[in-house]
Design an enzyme around this catalytic site. Structure first.
Site, PDB file in Angstrom:
ATOM      1  N   MET A 144      11.689   5.847  -6.502  1.00 19.47           N
ATOM      2  CA  MET A 144      10.392   6.500  -6.192  1.00 19.47           C
ATOM      3  C   MET A 144      10.286   4.963  -5.146  1.00 19.47           C
ATOM      4  SD  MET A 144       7.432   7.426  -8.562  1.00 19.47           S
ATOM      5  CE  MET A 144       7.623   8.977  -9.091  1.00 19.47           C
ATOM      6  N   GLY A 152       0.443  -1.234  -0.115  1.00 17.74           N
ATOM      7  CA  GLY A 152      -0.471   0.092   0.109  1.00 17.74           C
ATOM      8  C   GLY A 152       0.580   1.038  -0.023  1.00 17.74           C
ATOM      9  N   TYR A 153       0.372   2.319   0.414  1.00 13.77           N
ATOM     10  CA  TYR A 153       0.637   3.893   0.436  1.00 13.77           C
ATOM     11  C   TYR A 153       1.468   3.704  -1.032  1.00 13.77           C
ATOM     12  CZ  TYR A 153       2.094   8.196   2.577  1.00 13.77           C
ATOM     13  OH  TYR A 153       1.962   9.121   2.893  1.00 13.77           O
ATOM     14  N   LEU A 154       0.283   3.268  -1.970  1.00 16.90           N
ATOM     15  CA  LEU A 154       0.752   3.351  -3.368  1.00 16.90           C
ATOM     16  C   LEU A 154       1.061   4.406  -3.795  1.00 16.90           C
ATOM     17  CD1 LEU A 154      -2.482   1.302  -4.185  1.00 16.90           C
ATOM     18  CD2 LEU A 154       0.431   0.610  -3.682  1.00 16.90           C
ATOM     19  N   SER A 168       7.844   4.198  -0.771  1.00 12.02           N
ATOM     20  CA  SER A 168       6.420   4.727   0.143  1.00 12.02           C
ATOM     21  C   SER A 168       7.695   5.407   1.425  1.00 12.02           C
ATOM     22  CB  SER A 168       6.142   3.770   0.524  1.00 12.02           C
ATOM     23  OG  SER A 168       5.243   2.809  -1.031  1.00 12.02           O
ATOM     24  N   GLY A 185       5.630   4.333  -9.153  1.00 12.70           N
ATOM     25  CA  GLY A 185       6.370   2.689  -9.648  1.00 12.70           C
ATOM     26  C   GLY A 185       5.412   1.636  -9.077  1.00 12.70           C
ATOM     27  N   HIS A 186       4.298   2.096  -8.199  1.00 11.04           N
ATOM     28  CA  HIS A 186       3.575   0.371  -8.050  1.00 11.04           C
ATOM     29  C   HIS A 186       2.233   0.491  -9.542  1.00 11.04           C
ATOM     30  CE1 HIS A 186       4.249   1.441  -3.717  1.00 11.04           C
ATOM     31  NE2 HIS A 186       4.429  -0.052  -3.432  1.00 11.04           N
ATOM     32  N   GLY A 220       8.904  -4.487  -8.305  1.00 13.99           N
ATOM     33  CA  GLY A 220       9.229  -3.530  -9.116  1.00 13.99           C
ATOM     34  C   GLY A 220      10.902  -4.153  -8.670  1.00 13.99           C
TER      35      GLY A 220
END
Ligand code: PAF
Length: 280
Positions: A184, A31-33, A186, A36-37, A147
């Site tokens: 990038m 999470g905390y996208l 989080s 990059g996500h 990633g």
């Protein structure tokens, strides 16, 4: 977009897609996208009929003194980003419901986890492979997307999937960077403005090694000295490691030969940042 919180319900939904012969792309995340996500979701979208994303901050991959409690979370924001990326299913289990009472299984890849991040985070990859195999069993994807920023993690997961004959493709997606080159992550949200500036030294040290290798330098120690000298320009930064490894085995090589990856980790204040680049 469907939000599922229960593991059995998620697995049943995903088995349903596979029974209909649909290509399922899966993006596991904590999470905390960020962008990059979003590039992982775009890669999954391009290759799949159905895209599923998991959002779960996995306690098993944090050491006792690490940042589990302060790891950033924003489920509402994440759901909006997933909807924007045309994700079909989001699996976001409750923190205490994912590992049932009595859970006692660990999945461990031996060699590929030993050095690099594994040296300073000795239980980390065991936590990653345990959660990822469980997530893959739930999602039953045709392909799962990770990633390249977490290059050792990607290699460890590829090794696990190959060794255990898990029937799916593991796809590595290139690192997304801020305009100034910072990878990038989080965890970048933790950086104070002055820390944000010095955080760039890791990428600059990798760039210095790329430039030296491009001029023909092949000595591991000479290249690493170039890289370390750049890190030393920022005395507030603590170097965890800087290495040159064979990109397939993660073993150090000297002299370097293609394909070589430069890979490193630094502490900027309390925040640990990682990065890597193809050197040759
Ligand atoms: O890369 C991450 O975000 C995590 O390590 C992963 C693969 C989602 C497992 O928790």
């Amino acid at each position: 977009m469907r939000l599922i919180r229960d593991a059995a319900e998620f697995q049943a939904a995903m088995l349903g897609y596979r029974a209909r012969n649909l290509r399922v792309g899966f993006v596991p995340t904590m999470g905390y996208l960020h962008a990059g996500h979003q590039s992982l979701m775009a890669a999954a979208r391009a290759e799949s009929d159905v895209v599923a994303v998991s959002i779960f901050v996995n306690p098993k991959q944090f050491g006792p003194s690490e940042d589990l409690a302060r790891y950033p979370r924003d489920l509402d924001g994440d759901l909006k980003k997933c909807a924007g990326a045309k994700v079909d299913v989001v699996f976001a289990p409750e923190a205490d419901g994912f590992y049932a009472p009595g859970f006692q299984t660990q999945v461990e890849v031996l060699e590929a986890t030993q050095g690099l991040c594994g040296a300073s985070r000795p239980t980390h990859f065991r936590g990653v492979t345990t959660v990822v195999l469980k997530l893959l069993m739930l999602a039953q994807p045709t392909a799962a997307f990770f990633g390249e920023k977490d290059f050792q993690q990607l290699t460890v997961i590829q090794t696990m999937v190959r060794d255990l004959s898990v029937p799916m493709a593991i796809v590595g997606v290139p690192t997304m960077r801020e305009p100034d080159g910072l990878a990038m992550s989080s965890r970048n949200v933790f950086l104070a403005p002055d820390e944000r500036k010095v955080a760039l030294v890791l990428k600059r040290s990798l760039d210095a090694m790329i430039a030296a290798a491009a001029k023909g330098e092949r000595s591991r120690e000479t290249l690493l000295q170039e890289g370390r000298a750049v890190i030393a320009e920022a005395p507030s930064v603590r170097l965890d490691y800087l290495e040159l490894v064979d990109a397939r085995t993660l073993k150090a090589t000297d002299p370097i030969a293609a394909p070589t990856r430069g890979i490193g980790a630094i502490f900027v204040g309390k925040t640990r940042l990682i990065d890597n680049c193809a050197i040759l």
